[in-house]
Design a protein around this motif. Structure first.
Motif, PDB file in Angstrom:
ATOM      1  N   ASP A   1       0.871  -0.883   0.082  1.00 24.73           N
ATOM      2  CA  ASP A   1      -0.069   0.053  -0.094  1.00 24.73           C
ATOM      3  C   ASP A   1       0.844   1.328  -0.001  1.00 24.73           C
ATOM      4  N   ILE A   2       1.292   1.659  -1.352  1.00 24.93           N
ATOM      5  CA  ILE A   2       2.313   2.681  -1.478  1.00 24.93           C
ATOM      6  C   ILE A   2       1.888   3.950  -0.775  1.00 24.93           C
ATOM      7  N   ASP A   3       3.117   4.635   0.044  1.00 24.54           N
ATOM      8  CA  ASP A   3       2.532   5.878   0.521  1.00 24.54           C
ATOM      9  C   ASP A   3       2.426   6.963  -0.648  1.00 24.54           C
ATOM     10  N   ASP A   4       1.484   8.103  -0.377  1.00 29.99           N
ATOM     11  CA  ASP A   4       1.318   9.034  -1.437  1.00 29.99           C
ATOM     12  C   ASP A   4       2.530   9.728  -1.720  1.00 29.99           C
ATOM     13  N   ARG A   5       3.601   9.766  -0.975  1.00 31.07           N
ATOM     14  CA  ARG A   5       4.648  10.684  -1.128  1.00 31.07           C
ATOM     15  C   ARG A   5       5.364  10.055  -2.380  1.00 31.07           C
ATOM     16  N   HIS A   6       5.289   8.835  -2.416  1.00 38.17           N
ATOM     17  CA  HIS A   6       6.122   8.278  -3.764  1.00 38.17           C
ATOM     18  C   HIS A   6       5.444   8.596  -5.067  1.00 38.17           C
ATOM     19  N   TYR A   7       4.381   8.967  -4.997  1.00 31.36           N
ATOM     20  CA  TYR A   7       3.839   9.447  -6.233  1.00 31.36           C
ATOM     21  C   TYR A   7       4.178  11.063  -6.401  1.00 31.36           C
ATOM     22  N   ASP A   8       4.894  11.348  -5.436  1.00 27.92           N
ATOM     23  CA  ASP A   8       5.088  12.716  -5.977  1.00 27.92           C
ATOM     24  C   ASP A   8       7.079  12.813  -6.104  1.00 27.92           C
ATOM     25  N   ASN A   9       7.776  11.692  -6.090  1.00 24.83           N
ATOM     26  CA  ASN A   9       8.936  11.499  -6.441  1.00 24.83           C
ATOM     27  C   ASN A   9       8.935  11.382  -7.961  1.00 24.83           C
ATOM     28  N   THR A  10       9.931  12.076  -8.149  1.00 23.35           N
ATOM     29  CA  THR A  10      10.194  12.487  -9.917  1.00 23.35           C
ATOM     30  C   THR A  10      10.629  11.336 -10.644  1.00 23.35           C
ATOM     31  N   ASP A  11      11.347  10.433  -9.970  1.00 22.23           N
ATOM     32  CA  ASP A  11      11.725   9.316 -10.875  1.00 22.23           C
ATOM     33  C   ASP A  11      10.574   8.346 -10.866  1.00 22.23           C
ATOM     34  N   PHE A  12      10.101   8.303  -9.792  1.00 22.21           N
ATOM     35  CA  PHE A  12       8.801   7.201  -9.767  1.00 22.21           C
ATOM     36  C   PHE A  12       7.606   7.791 -10.600  1.00 22.21           C
ATOM     37  N   VAL A  13       7.325   9.199 -10.781  1.00 26.11           N
ATOM     38  CA  VAL A  13       6.515   9.654 -11.512  1.00 26.11           C
ATOM     39  C   VAL A  13       6.851   9.566 -13.108  1.00 26.11           C
ATOM     40  N   ASN A  14       7.999   9.623 -13.200  1.00 27.24           N
ATOM     41  CA  ASN A  14       8.602   9.600 -14.812  1.00 27.24           C
ATOM     42  C   ASN A  14       8.582   7.873 -15.189  1.00 27.24           C
ATOM     43  N   ALA A  15       8.756   7.246 -14.316  1.00 28.07           N
ATOM     44  CA  ALA A  15       8.754   5.907 -14.590  1.00 28.07           C
ATOM     45  C   ALA A  15       7.218   5.441 -14.945  1.00 28.07           C
ATOM     46  N   TYR A  16       6.360   5.982 -14.036  1.00 29.57           N
ATOM     47  CA  TYR A  16       5.057   5.485 -14.132  1.00 29.57           C
ATOM     48  C   TYR A  16       4.440   5.881 -15.304  1.00 29.57           C
ATOM     49  N   TRP A  17       4.734   7.399 -15.756  1.00 28.71           N
ATOM     50  CA  TRP A  17       3.844   7.768 -16.874  1.00 28.71           C
ATOM     51  C   TRP A  17       4.446   7.478 -18.150  1.00 28.71           C
ATOM     52  N   ALA A  18       5.758   6.882 -18.227  1.00 31.30           N
ATOM     53  CA  ALA A  18       6.561   6.510 -19.306  1.00 31.30           C
ATOM     54  C   ALA A  18       5.972   5.064 -19.684  1.00 31.30           C
ATOM     55  N   ALA A  19       5.653   4.199 -18.687  1.00 29.61           N
ATOM     56  CA  ALA A  19       5.232   2.962 -18.825  1.00 29.61           C
ATOM     57  C   ALA A  19       3.728   3.144 -19.285  1.00 29.61           C
ATOM     58  N   CYS A  20       2.769   3.995 -18.790  1.00 27.73           N
ATOM     59  CA  CYS A  20       1.578   4.058 -19.248  1.00 27.73           C
ATOM     60  C   CYS A  20       1.614   4.811 -20.683  1.00 27.73           C
ATOM     61  N   ASP A  21       2.333   5.693 -21.102  1.00 28.05           N
ATOM     62  CA  ASP A  21       2.299   6.106 -22.307  1.00 28.05           C
ATOM     63  C   ASP A  21       2.854   5.124 -23.382  1.00 28.05           C
ATOM     64  N   TYR A  22       3.641   4.306 -22.807  1.00 29.26           N
ATOM     65  CA  TYR A  22       4.267   3.329 -24.086  1.00 29.26           C
ATOM     66  C   TYR A  22       3.042   2.218 -24.299  1.00 29.26           C
ATOM     67  N   VAL A  23       1.995   1.866 -23.019  1.00 29.88           N
ATOM     68  CA  VAL A  23       1.124   0.722 -23.505  1.00 29.88           C
ATOM     69  C   VAL A  23       0.001   1.792 -24.303  1.00 29.88           C
ATOM     70  N   CYS A  24      -0.270   2.967 -24.031  1.00 30.29           N
ATOM     71  CA  CYS A  24      -1.268   3.621 -24.644  1.00 30.29           C
ATOM     72  C   CYS A  24      -1.096   3.773 -26.222  1.00 30.29           C
ATOM     73  N   TRP A  25       0.417   4.279 -26.306  1.00 30.54           N
ATOM     74  CA  TRP A  25       0.789   4.646 -27.824  1.00 30.54           C
ATOM     75  C   TRP A  25       1.108   3.534 -28.609  1.00 30.54           C
ATOM     76  N   SER A  26       1.632   2.443 -28.012  1.00 30.36           N
ATOM     77  CA  SER A  26       1.605   0.978 -28.813  1.00 30.36           C
ATOM     78  C   SER A  26       0.206   0.432 -28.948  1.00 30.36           C
ATOM     79  N   ASN A  27      -0.682   0.565 -27.971  1.00 27.31           N
ATOM     80  CA  ASN A  27      -2.034   0.063 -28.224  1.00 27.31           C
ATOM     81  C   ASN A  27      -2.728   0.814 -29.395  1.00 27.31           C
TER      82      ASN A  27
END
Length: 343
Positions: A196-222
């Motif tokens: 149950d990840i703490d909200d503070r990690h969702y403000d971490n730059t590297d966490f956020v960049n990796a998260y949205w890069a993975a999301c965008d990869y799935v969306c654009w390839s789809n």
């Protein structure tokens, strides 16, 4: 390779994504149980039932959550099948009707006591009761928020489709992230990893960049893989291919190539950000394990796209080998129009 105007050469996304692929051993059992569950509710129109099951969305889950237990895989299969139902229904609706459909889904997901007597409400509450029993409080709160954003964007997509509009690129990116439901599918990972990840990690730059890069990869390839199916049905306006063609005044092949380059960039951002996050938090951090699991979605979605009939039909294995997509004729009144004559 020389291609006709009615063909696309898909960029080789597999060559730019150096992630290990595996699939879940409980696929057959979870798939059968989930199909029986979704079929027990009268939600899929007969004209869409065969197409729906040919898409083998359960295989997408098996590829994207290879580490899930049997019960966990069954739960995510049920959720992804439920999302596909909402997506299929809203594809035929106006913006207002799609919003009303979405509100039923959202209200039933947010409040176990809410009930309008509809089949969509009943099936949503069935899933909710199982997910809520295991999700942590942070995870469940974020999940409901993502449901709200998903429904809002599905309604916007329906409005754009209703008016024959294509969003500009800056509007499309956040819209696609949320109406894809990929963040919702990502949120199920916390339940399966028992974190149950703490909200503070969702403000971490590297966490956020990796998260949205993975999301965008799935969306654009789809979007790349689904374009032919969507253009044949006339619902391709909310697709990166159409958006790029409209934004830059380029042709179909140029847009496909641009998506290939974008996906390579997303993959690089995901890997480098994940590595920095592990250096900062330690490789045993819950946040790092979560981000690492996003990679299963990236590579799993690629394999599913060619192992399913959903996007490329009976030619799916041939397309995987040659990467050549021959555009289908437009459907007219539920039937396909004849192919154009050769000149």
């Amino acid at each position: 390779m020389s291609l006709a105007a009615s063909q696309i050469l898909l960029p080789d996304l597999f060559s730019t994504l150096s992630l290990k692929f595996s699939t879940n051993p409980w696929y057959k059992e979870a798939s059968e149980e989930s199909r029986a569950w979704i079929s027990s509710y009268d939600l899929i129109p007969d004209r869409k039932r065969i197409f729906f099951f040919q898409g083998v969305s359960e295989l997408l889950c098996a590829n994207s959550y290879p580490y899930a237990s049997r019960d966990q895989l069954r739960t995510v299969c049920d959720f992804v099948n439920l999302l596909f139902v909402v997506d299929e229904v809203s594809d035929d609706q106006s913006g207002i009707d799609a919003l009303n459909t979405g509100r039923i889904f959202l209200n039933a997901m947010a409040d176990i006591n809410w009930d309008d007597g509809s089949e969509l409400s009943n099936i949503t509450k069935d899933f909710r009761s199982r997910f809520a029993a295991f999700a942590g409080p942070n995870n469940f709160r974020r999940f409901i928020k993502l449901c709200e954003e998903y429904i809002e964007c599905v309604a916007v997509e329906a409005e754009l489709r209703e008016h024959g509009q294509v969003a500009d690129l800056s509007t499309y990116i956040p819209l696609r992230r949320n109406n894809s439901a990929v963040p919702l599918c990502f949120s199920l990972i916390e339940h399966m990893l028992a974190v149950d990840i703490d909200d503070r990690h969702y403000d971490n730059t590297d966490f956020v960049n990796a998260y949205w890069a993975a999301c965008d990869y799935v969306c654009w390839s789809n979007d790349l893989y689904s374009y032919d199916m969507e253009q044949s049905k006339g619902i391709h306006g909310n697709n990166a291919v159409s958006v790029l063609m409209n934004e830059y005044g380029i042709g179909l092949q140029e847009a496909a190539d641009m998506i290939g380059a974008q996906c390579a960039g997303f993959a690089d951002t995901y890997i480098s950000s994940k590595q920095r996050l592990a250096q900062t938090l330690g490789s045993d951090s819950d946040a790092v394990h979560f981000i690492d699991a996003l990679g299963c979605w990236m590579i799993g979605n690629l394999h599913w796209s060619f192992d399913s009939l959903r996007y490329f039909g009976p030619q799916h294995l041939e397309v995987k080998e040659t990467r050549v997509v021959v555009l289908r004729p437009k459907e007219i009144g539920g039937e396909t129009s004849p192919p154009p004559s050769a000149e």
